[in-house]
Design a protein around this motif. Structure first.
Motif, PDB file in Angstrom:
ATOM      1  N   SER A  22      -1.899   3.789  -8.432  1.00 14.27           N
ATOM      2  CA  SER A  22      -0.549   4.142  -8.862  1.00 14.27           C
ATOM      3  C   SER A  22       0.069   5.270  -8.041  1.00 14.27           C
ATOM      4  O   SER A  22       1.284   5.307  -7.834  1.00 14.27           O
ATOM      5  N   LEU A  23      -0.762   6.193  -7.574  1.00 15.81           N
ATOM      6  CA  LEU A  23      -0.262   7.382  -6.877  1.00 15.81           C
ATOM      7  C   LEU A  23      -0.253   7.237  -5.360  1.00 15.81           C
ATOM      8  O   LEU A  23       0.675   7.697  -4.683  1.00 15.81           O
ATOM      9  N   LEU A  24      -1.274   6.586  -4.816  1.00 14.17           N
ATOM     10  CA  LEU A  24      -1.442   6.528  -3.367  1.00 14.17           C
ATOM     11  C   LEU A  24      -0.899   5.232  -2.789  1.00 14.17           C
ATOM     12  O   LEU A  24      -0.913   4.186  -3.435  1.00 14.17           O
ATOM     13  N   GLU A  25      -0.442   5.310  -1.543  1.00 12.40           N
ATOM     14  CA  GLU A  25       0.078   4.142  -0.850  1.00 12.40           C
ATOM     15  C   GLU A  25      -0.720   3.909   0.432  1.00 12.40           C
ATOM     16  O   GLU A  25      -1.391   4.800   0.953  1.00 12.40           O
ATOM     17  N   ARG A  26      -0.642   2.700   0.918  1.00  9.14           N
ATOM     18  CA  ARG A  26      -1.373   2.327   2.128  1.00  9.14           C
ATOM     19  C   ARG A  26      -1.015   3.282   3.264  1.00  9.14           C
ATOM     20  O   ARG A  26       0.149   3.554   3.519  1.00  9.14           O
ATOM     21  N   GLY A  27      -2.046   3.786   3.928  1.00 11.15           N
ATOM     22  CA  GLY A  27      -1.843   4.706   5.038  1.00 11.15           C
ATOM     23  C   GLY A  27      -1.879   6.175   4.652  1.00 11.15           C
ATOM     24  O   GLY A  27      -1.956   7.042   5.527  1.00 11.15           O
ATOM     25  N   ASP A  28      -1.828   6.484   3.343  1.00 16.20           N
ATOM     26  CA  ASP A  28      -1.909   7.884   2.918  1.00 16.20           C
ATOM     27  C   ASP A  28      -3.247   8.486   3.322  1.00 16.20           C
ATOM     28  O   ASP A  28      -4.292   7.833   3.252  1.00 16.20           O
TER      29      ASP A  28
END
Length: 353
Positions: A43-49
């Motif tokens: 929910s919090l993190l996105e791809r590439g973070d």
């Protein structure tokens, strides 16, 4: 039905109590501790973070696997087996680049290490990174105050120090983290693990998202009511005294701890077994009605883990201590029968005061 909706609403309020969470948002829904770990990451993190994972055992490594599965770039700070996560190492890494989040375990069940989460959160906040803390083996047995800690997410499962059946995950989420989840660049790539979806249920338990494990939720509510009756501070003290008693008995039996001194959890203890005869001790204990967890990864067959959390009391831990002493004597370890109970007694006597 209306009866369950009412019970569920009360459970959500109790979740705020157990986390000492009045500043953030409570979550409780059907799922294991691993669901509790994965949902906030999805929910919090996105791809590439870019994220930092503080690995102090098997379950710290699970954070790495989950973060990599959702496409994050992970930087791992791995401690040697039995050593805690060093906040100064985290400070050095955060000062060299931008990282969206820091992931850490409060207590890693595989090693019984308790990490200095207050210092970890403080360092993370200084560099404006979100902090996600896995307290599956901590909350309910160790002091944890979400409002004062300042973490963005703290999660746990129902089955350990809360002493409820497995099957529910509980989370405390900061306003900052919830805002980030709401305003992320890409949609949350999950239905069930989407905490924004679950927020609507927390606000109004009559809303249907997925069928809850009704019996588990009702049992969890009863377990939290029992904790409230005991009192959080009293519960923390009980866990501390039982842990001190058990550690004293382990020392009296000439056994070595897995976790380093000063960072041994009050919820469980991991210790090395002489001549790698952990399996023999496990069998001896199980035949007498006591199940001890074995070591994981490089500790498999070489160490045992005793959980002394939840509703464990004086008689329970005395039974484990005395039986363990007999088992060690049977494998040829040099122990003096009765010495371990004597070592534990000064701490256990305080439980009856």
């Amino acid at each position: 039905g209306s009866e369950f909706h009412r019970e569920y609403s009360e459970l959500v309020e109790l979740t705020k109590f157990i986390f000492k969470n009045q500043s953030g948002h409570p979550f409780v829904f059907t799922g294991t501790g691993t669901i509790g770990m994965e949902a906030p990451l999805v929910s919090l993190l996105e791809r590439g973070d870019r994220v930092i994972v503080l690995e102090t055992g098997y379950f710290g490594h699970r954070f790495t696997l989950i973060a990599e599965a959702i496409g994050c770039q992970t930087e791992v700070l791995k401690s040697e087996t039995g050593l805690h996560a060093d906040p100064s190492d985290l400070e050095d890494l955060l000062s060299k680049g931008d990282y969206k989040a820091v992931l850490a375990t409060h207590v890693d069940t595989s090693t019984s290490i308790v990490n200095p989460i207050e210092d970890i959160v403080s360092v993370s906040k200084k560099h404006n990174s979100y902090t996600i803390i896995d307290s599956v083996a901590g909350l309910g047995g160790l002091k944890l105050d979400f409002d004062n800690l300042g973490a963005d997410v703290v999660l746990t499962g129902s089955q350990k120090a809360l002493a409820a059946p497995p099957g529910a995950c509980l989370l405390a989420i900061s306003n900052r983290a919830l805002e980030c989840m709401t305003n992320r660049k890409t949609p949350i790539p999950s239905y069930y693990l989407n905490l924004i979806n679950w927020k609507t249920v927390m606000d109004n338990p009559t809303i249907y998202l997925a069928t809850p494990a009704v019996q588990v939720m009702l049992a969890l509510k009863e377990a939290l009511l029992m904790i409230k009756e005991e009192g959080l501070e009293n519960r923390w003290l009980r866990h501390s005294l039982i842990a001190q008693a058990f550690r004293a008995s382990i020392e009296s039996m000439n056994l070595d701890f897995v976790a380093e001194e000063g960072y041994r959890a009050d919820t469980l203890t991991a210790f090395h077994v002489p001549e790698n005869k952990a399996n023999e001790i496990q069998s001896f204990m199980k035949a007498r009605g006591m199940v001890l967890a074995g070591g994981l990864q490089e500790l498999k067959g070489k160490a045992l883990r005793v959980g002394h959390f939840g509703n464990i009391g004086t008689r329970d831990i005395q039974a484990v201590i005395s039986t363990l002493e007999l088992g060690l004597k049977k494998i040829g370890h040099d122990v003096q029968i009765g010495k371990a109970i004597d070592a534990a007694s000064p701490y256990l006597e305080k439980l009856t005061e």
